[in-house]
Write an enzyme that holds these catalytic residues in place. Structure first.
Site, PDB file in Angstrom:
ATOM      1  CE  LYS A  95      -3.965   1.982   2.548  1.00  0.00           C
ATOM      2  NZ  LYS A  95      -4.899   1.798   3.673  1.00  0.00           N
ATOM      3  CB  SER A 134      -8.233   3.682   2.694  1.00  0.00           C
ATOM      4  OG  SER A 134      -7.368   3.025   3.613  1.00  0.00           O
ATOM      5  CB  SER A 140      -8.611   0.875   5.580  1.00  0.00           C
ATOM      6  OG  SER A 140      -9.295   2.102   5.532  1.00  0.00           O
TER       7      SER A 140
END
Lengths: 488, 488, 95
Positions: free
Chosen positions: B76, B151, B175
């Site tokens: 990420k 997210s 997330s």
């Protein structure tokens, strides 16, 4: 104090930032050394790079605990066993994270006190609290094409912010407090006290009021980094506030800066915004917990290092010095050490004399020269040698002052000065008797007057003998011999 | 190869059936082919990845391979990786090449894993749909008109589309788990403090936790073994002995007590999602588990409390983005204040700004007690609810998300509707507990198709091995986690 | 509760985010919706509950006072918007 000021009371509280003398910063492993190339001591954490996190320095906490114990007679009831780091949020280029890590609701130290001495005697100034926080960087305003340069070397340096109660009522007291605090933090070795480098700096909260009125609105003078500026800034601010009020004006709460060039204070433009710091507990830092074993160790350590207060009590008990003298001698670790050398060499029997020389002649000379005792051109051993000559009767106090002057000016060892200048006191009975005889022979009128009962004439004769000896005759002996001859 | 488990890939690498360079190249080709469509990656750097792959191959050749050596892992874009553009999905960091490695990145590097690329995400991890990214929305590989969740939507899409064998992610309010549910993956958010936050760009520091998006519980265990571990640079990192999270994978579930929260099956839960979760509960019963009704009466307040705490911390965490030391700086400004406010107005997207404003407001003078302090008390109540629940059961199970993946744009203009997506996942973050989402079926998407449903599981502190065991046993009995999107 | 446009502007200023009149107006509506959600908290009595600011009930770990960081200013400043002579440059700071 002017007549006008008599109708006003001045209320002063100080917030002092003492840089804790650690090797590394409070929340990063970067060096705290002063004077490095710009930003060379600004680590990823100090720069607030995305993703970095603070880790607290044990030594900074330890020094804060030591301070807390030192201002509370080595009793730990003013140390919060659980304190909390909070974020103080505001934007400023020398504050990389956009918040300062500080302590608000639960500081590490609450309470304690500092004893000060002024011309009117001893006074206790209460401390509200002392908390740990990080220093900001520096904005350099030299011209970089109309821009400012930011150096973050100082960012993250550990600070202990020491907050006093508004217990002081003159610039003299404020300076005495600042000096006592300065002496203390250096004595217990938590801060190097270097004011030029900003290691010890004060903010002064000043307000005035009519006696009996509630507290007036205060203005805060920021960043005073010398005792002289502290005094000048408060004096100016007090005058300004009184004049403003007497002219029918009102004082607005404000943050002001002192300009040493003009001797005036002025409002800070950057602080005009009403601040809302949005404090909240720092989620990156868990509660700071201090266990009893840690406090016990810190207390033991403090007992070894001592404090000015502990030394003062010792001087009073051991030497019978007055509180006032003892307080003066323990203003700094260096002063006490100096005094200890003098007493050690001269002997405890003459401790009062030693104290008088250190707090009188030496302190005056240092003050006139603007020097610390550590920078004294006259080392303790030399002052001791001088005082020894007073004790053994070699020097009269008047001559001793002349020797002091010479030694201060670098003329060497007191004995050598005495020798070179021929300042040795004449204590040889025969020699004095000869001088007396000469004076009596040449002043028949005064002798007659004295015998007729005019006591004044005796003093005149003593003066003549002293003059004839160029001040070196032992006055006591002159008196004695003169009396004997006149009476005989 | 693209559907192989980590165990199989590791075996293939060890047996020299494939080299890391080949494996990495295959996945990079796949990213190249599919990313234009899915937008799962922000940055790929073939040369940099292959360099690591070559190093991994020599490790394998010299017999020094560890688990994950040579395996390409997508990260990420919230994890700082030295030399890699690290944007956090924001224009603010659109030029930020990290000068250092996050602890998580170091752990993977030390294990000899290969950085496959940096995945797209909601800006600063604020979002539940991946639509707030400066780099554009990520599309759900199951239905390209729909969101992948957020997210960590980029990491989820990458693994679901077999562009990466596994990906790292972070979870502040769901997330990891919500995108896992919406893309048919296994997602694990460990106990707060298990994975270091150092170098993981902070959103809400007391809630953020790094974790894994994988295709199976077995893979997740292997990745967690590398990711988790004490880090002295994170003050909230937990110091505890290393453990093998795969150790209990094969334990039978007989006697397992599963708590079912009745509050999680009420209003707002899509019928198809509810049915899939009920079926999963039935499956657990068949595996020997006991279902116990429990109540977490305060879980309804989790979303309101979260939308105070997370924005408050975020507003402060994001203050460092000021255009001074790194990142975006507005091209034109009048003065310092203008530099700040233009840089931040232009550098942050709408959702980030919204949350900064909420945070600044709830911390501001006069509102702190009513909002921030109140939220912290509710946080305690929620943690207490779980503590109570875990006296009765081993894990708490329910739906991960109230609906299947929703269409792009469907909730983008209604923040409150978007926030309610995380209603089931937020409580675990508030309490700091580990949470997991496991594929448990499919539900009607309201448009004639069907989309993955996630089963949510919360365990007690440090119960990761237990949760992975539960998930693995479920995955041995079912094949939901083996399903893949059409055309993949 | 309900925020006014002026309050929105005030917090935007606190947060150093430039905001136009139109943005303030639109933001106000969204914030008020969000605060309606947040306001649900007030329904529960939290008297006597200890606030929870961390996910763990642990105490702070401290590090030894050792310098561990080297000078990396060249690397760090390679990504800075504007530097000169080792300093970060910003518009003139007025105290």
């Amino acid at each position: 104090m002017t007549g006008q000021m008599k109708n006003w009371e001045v209320v002063i509280g100080l917030e002092t930032h003492a840089q804790l003398s650690t090797s590394s910063k409070i929340f990063s492993g970067a060096s705290t050394a002063f004077g490095a190339a710009p930003n060379s001591h600004a680590s990823a954490v100090d720069l607030a790079l995305p993703g970095v996190l603070p880790v607290a320095n044990r030594a900074a906490v330890d020094k804060a605990i030591r301070f807390g114990l030192a201002v509370n007679g080595n009793v730990a009831d003013n140390i919060n066993r659980r304190s909390v780091f909070a974020r103080k949020n505001y934007f400023y280029p020398d504050l990389p994270k956009g918040y300062q890590i500080s302590q608000l609701d639960l500081p590490i130290v609450k309470g304690g006190s500092i004893t000060i001495i002024t011309s009117s005697g001893e006074k206790t100034v209460r401390l509200t609290r002392a908390h740990l926080e990080e220093d900001a960087g520096k904005s350099l305003h030299e011209d970089f094409h109309g821009m400012s340069g930011i150096d973050l070397n100082r960012a993250g340096t550990p600070l202990l912010e020491i907050v006093s109660e508004p217990d002081m009522c003159s610039s003299e007291e404020a300076v005495a407090y600042a000096k006592a605090l300065h002496g203390l933090v250096r004595w217990i070795d938590i801060c190097d006290g270097n004011m030029q480098e900003g290691s010890f700096r004060c903010d002064a909260n000043v307000s005035v009021r009519r006696p009996g009125d509630p507290l007036g609105t205060r203005r805060e003078i920021k960043n005073l980094n010398s005792f002289r500026f502290l005094q000048q800034a408060i004096d100016y601010e007090v005058r300004w506030q009184i004049e403003t009020l007497e002219d029918g004006g009102r004082i607005q709460q404000a943050t002001v800066l002192f300009d040493p060039d003009t001797g005036e204070t002025r409002s800070m433009r950057s602080k005009e915004d009403a601040h809302d710091y949005r404090y909240f507990p720092d989620p990156d830092l868990l509660p700071l917990c201090v266990g009893e074993d840690w406090i016990g160790a810190a207390s033991k350590q403090l007992a070894e290092v001592g404090t000015p207060g502990m030394r003062k009590e010792l001087y009073v008990a051991q030497f019978g010095l007055t509180d006032y003298d003892a307080a003066l001698l323990t203003q700094s670790r260096e002063t006490a050490a100096y005094f200890d050398v003098v007493v050690g060499a001269v002997g405890a029997a003459s401790v009062k004399l030693c104290a008088n020389w250190v707090t009188g002649e030496l302190a005056g000379a240092l003050n006139r020269a603007g020097l610390d005792i550590a920078q004294s051109p006259l080392p303790a051993a030399r002052l001791a040698a001088l005082v020894t000559r007073v004790v053994d009767g070699t020097l009269s106090s008047k001559l001793a002052k002349e020797v002091f002057e010479a030694a201060w000016n670098g003329e060497g060892e007191p004995d050598a000065i005495i020798e070179k200048r021929g300042l040795k006191q004449i204590s040889d009975g025969g020699e004095i008797e000869k001088l007396v005889d000469d004076v009596l022979a040449g002043n028949a009128k005064q002798v007659e007057d004295y015998r007729a009962g005019k006591d004044k004439a005796f003093n005149s004769l003593v003066g003549q003998v002293m003059k004839a000896s160029r001040g070196k005759a032992n006055p006591a002996q002159v008196n004695e011999i003169l009396k004997k001859k006149l009476g005989g | 190869m693209f559907n192989s488990s980590l165990k199989e890939l590791t075996a293939a690498l060890a047996a020299r059936k494939i080299s890391s360079v080949e494996l990495t190249g295959l996945f990079l080709d796949r990213v190249e082919k599919r990313n234009g469509d899915l937008n799962a990656f922000i940055t790929v750097d073939r040369e940099r990845s292959l360099m690591q792959a070559r190093a991994a191959d020599s490790l394998i050749a010299s017999g020094k391979a560890q688990p994950l050596t040579g395996i390409p892992v997508a990260h990420k874009d919230i994890f700082c990786a030295q030399g890699w553009l690290t944007t956090c999905g924001s224009k603010m960091l659109s030029n930020f090449v990290s000068p250092y490695d996050a602890h998580v990145i170091s752990r993977f590097n030390d294990a000899g894993a290969v950085i496959l690329g940096k995945t797209n995400m909601d800006e600063f991890a604020m979002g539940s749909s991946n639509e707030t990214s400066f780099y554009g929305p990520v599309k759900n590989p199951w239905d390209r008109t729909r969101v992948p969740g957020g997210s960590s939507g980029g990491s989820a899409a990458a693994v679901a589309a077999r562009m990466a064998p596994v990906a790292t992610a972070t979870d502040t309010g769901g997330s990891i788990r919500q995108p896992a549910a919406l893309t048919g993956l296994t997602g694990l958010k460990p106990t707060y403090g298990l994975v270091s936050r150092y170098g993981m760009i902070a959103f809400a520091s007391s809630l953020d936790q790094g974790g894994v998006l994988s295709r199976s519980a077995e893979d997740a265990a292997a990745v967690l073994n590398v990711m988790a571990g004490f880090d002295a640079r994170d003050s909230t990192s937990i110091e505890r002995p290393a453990e093998d999270y795969a150790r209990d994978l094969d334990a039978p579930l007989a006697g397992l007590r599963i708590g079912v929260v009745k509050e999680h099956f009420g209003d707002g839960l899509a019928a198809g999602v509810g049915a899939a979760v009920q079926a999963a509960l039935e499956q657990f019963r068949k595996l020997g588990a006991t279902l116990i009704d429990i109540s977490t009466p305060n879980s309804g307040l989790a979303v309101p409390a979260y939308y105070v705490i997370a924005p408050a911390e975020a507003s402060s965490n994001l203050s460092r983005f000021d255009g001074v030391r790194y990142g975006y700086r507005a091209p034109e400004y009048r003065d310092l204040a203008d530099l700040y406010s233009k840089t931040r107005a232009q550098g942050f997207g709408a959702e980030v700004k919204r949350r900064i404003l909420i945070g600044a407001y709830v911390l501001s003078h006069g509102y702190y007690d009513a909002y921030y302090l109140k939220a912290q008390k509710i946080r305690r109540l929620i943690a207490n609810d779980f503590a109570q629940a875990f006296t009765q059961c081993d894990v708490v199970v329910g739906p991960t998300s109230p609906t299947v993946a929703f269409p792009l744009g469907a909730k983008a203009s209604d923040p409150v509707q978007m926030y309610l997506n995380d209603i089931y996942t937020i409580p675990a973050n508030l309490a700091g507990l580990p949470g997991m989402s496991v594929p448990c079926g499919f539900a009607d998407d309201g448009n004639g198709g069907s989309l993955p449903v996630g089963l949510h599981m919360v365990g007690n502190y440090f119960a990761e091995a237990k949760m992975l065991n539960v998930a693995h046993q479920y995955q041995r009995a079912t094949d939901w986690h083996l399903r893949k999107p059409e055309g993949i | 509760m309900s925020l006014s446009v002026d309050e929105v502007k005030k917090i935007a200023h606190l947060a150093r985010i430039e905001i136009s009149e139109a943005e303030a107006l639109a933001t106000r509506q969204q914030l008020n919706d969000i605060f309606a959600l947040i306001g649900q908290m007030q329904a529960v009595n939290t008297e006597g509950i200890e606030p929870m600011s961390h996910a763990q009930d642990l105490m702070l770990r401290l590090r030894d006072d050792v310098v561990t960081e080297q000078d990396q200013h060249a690397l760090f400043q390679s990504i800075a918007p504007q530097v000169e002579g080792g300093l970060y440059l910003v518009p003139r700071v007025i105290e």
